[in-house]
Motif scaffolding. Structure first.
Motif: not given
Length: 356
Positions: A341-344, A145-153, A88-95, A129-133
């Motif tokens: 610690s919360d983000v983890a 056309g895809v959604d992502a979960l917001v996982v902030p810094h 399973p692949i999870i990608t953290y998309l930046i910019a 997919l993760f994004v920061t904002n």
């Protein structure tokens, strides 16, 4: 990713980090298992890096593969191999799509096409997919056309827990005047020349202001900045202090009236300084470039990309009433910040959901 991985280990996970041999800055703090992979890369543009001799047994044995930065060929090649192994692949998309407005015409055309190609391929491979904002989440929905979960810094505990260290910075450098500061990589794309010109305008009305520049960067640009400082007669008003560790960084933020990000760089997605200034109850002045103005952080004072607008923002914050208002706004941002610690915990929760 270093901070996130360390906390994931503290919560009982076995975290391995794959990185190129040129990325010497990633040390893992003797907690993470860091694997430095040989690479072939385009000089001066590490995002086009091809990893060699991948640790295939490690990829086969992993439960989850999280790729960081969809703009990186390294991330794509590693992810593709793991995907072929059925992981399973999870990608953290930046910019997301930031190259479409890059200052370099070649990167703005060919680079943007490359960026979109990699983004689409990683989206197809990824289960999450993760994004920061939220701004970049909306970009993904509208353009791909895809959604992502917001996982902030997150924010390091010391930024939230330590008392003010302004006195330590002022004592160390002998500064009694009001301070504005830039903290980060010193490069032409960061617009520090605009900030220096803005300081000259501020000093026409206020004579008790210093500008502190903290960070390392392009020697040629630094030399040009020093020539500009000399030309404008600002040698006693601008102080280069080079790289600062976290303790001195906190002390500088505490001592400053505001931190300024005069960036020209469209790739400014979600710099950690946005959280760090809020945690220390300080305003952040930023140009209206990239994702920063769209983060919804109340302590941001957004300016146009020119020295006059930056100077006006600085002078606004020299007004005690305006400054107090932005400190109160920073408190509201601070109250909703997550610790690393919360983000983890949040990422581990999502990993477990993928593994069900």
């Amino acid at each position: 990713m270093n901070r996130l991985g360390i906390w994931q280990v503290r919560y009982g996970n076995d975290v391995h980090v794959l990185t190129g041999i040129v990325n010497k800055g990633f040390k893992g703090n003797d907690v993470l298992r860091v694997h430095r992979v040989p690479i072939i890369h385009v000089p001066g543009y590490r995002e086009v890096s091809v990893p060699l001799n991948l640790p295939n047994e490690l990829l086969r044995s992993a439960d989850v593969i999280q790729g960081y930065n969809q703009n990186s060929l390294f991330t794509y090649v590693v992810g593709k191999r793991a995907y072929e192994y059925g992981k399973p692949i999870i990608t953290y998309l930046i910019a997301v799509d930031y190259l479409r407005k890059h200052f370099n015409p070649l990167i703005r055309t060919l680079g943007f096409k490359y960026q979109v190609l990699l983004t689409r391929r990683l989206i197809r491979m990824s289960r999450l997919l993760f994004v920061t904002n939220n701004y970049e989440r909306e970009l993904l929905i509208s353009r791909y056309g895809v959604d992502a979960l917001v996982v902030p810094h997150g924010i390091d505990d010391q930024y939230l827990d330590e008392p003010s260290k302004a006195w330590a910075f002022r004592s160390k450098y002998g500064i009694d005047d009001e301070i504005f500061a830039y903290i980060g990589r010193i490069h032409k794309t960061k617009g520090i020349d605009l900030l220096i010109k803005a300081l000259k305008l501020v000093l026409n009305k206020f004579d008790n202001v210093k500008l502190v520049l903290a960070g390392k960067g392009d020697p040629k640009y630094i030399n040009n900045l020093k020539k500009l400082i000399n030309k404008l007669g600002l040698n006693k008003s601008v102080i280069f202090i080079g790289y600062v560790d976290e303790s001195d960084k906190i002390a500088l933020i505490d001592a400053s009236r505001a931190i300024v990000l005069p960036t020209r760089h469209e790739g400014e997605s979600y710099p950690l300084i946005a959280n760090e200034t809020a945690a220390r109850l300080k305003p952040l002045i930023a140009t209206g470039v990239g994702s920063i103005p769209k983060l919804g952080m109340e302590h941001l004072l957004v300016t146009e990309l020119n020295s006059v607008s930056i100077a006006n923002a600085m002078m606004r914050l020299l007004n005690n009433d305006e400054y107090k208002e932005y400190v109160e706004r920073a408190q509201r941002v601070r109250d909703r910040l997550l610790r690393w610690s919360d983000v983890a915990k949040l990422t581990i929760k999502y990993y477990n959901e993928v593994l069900k």
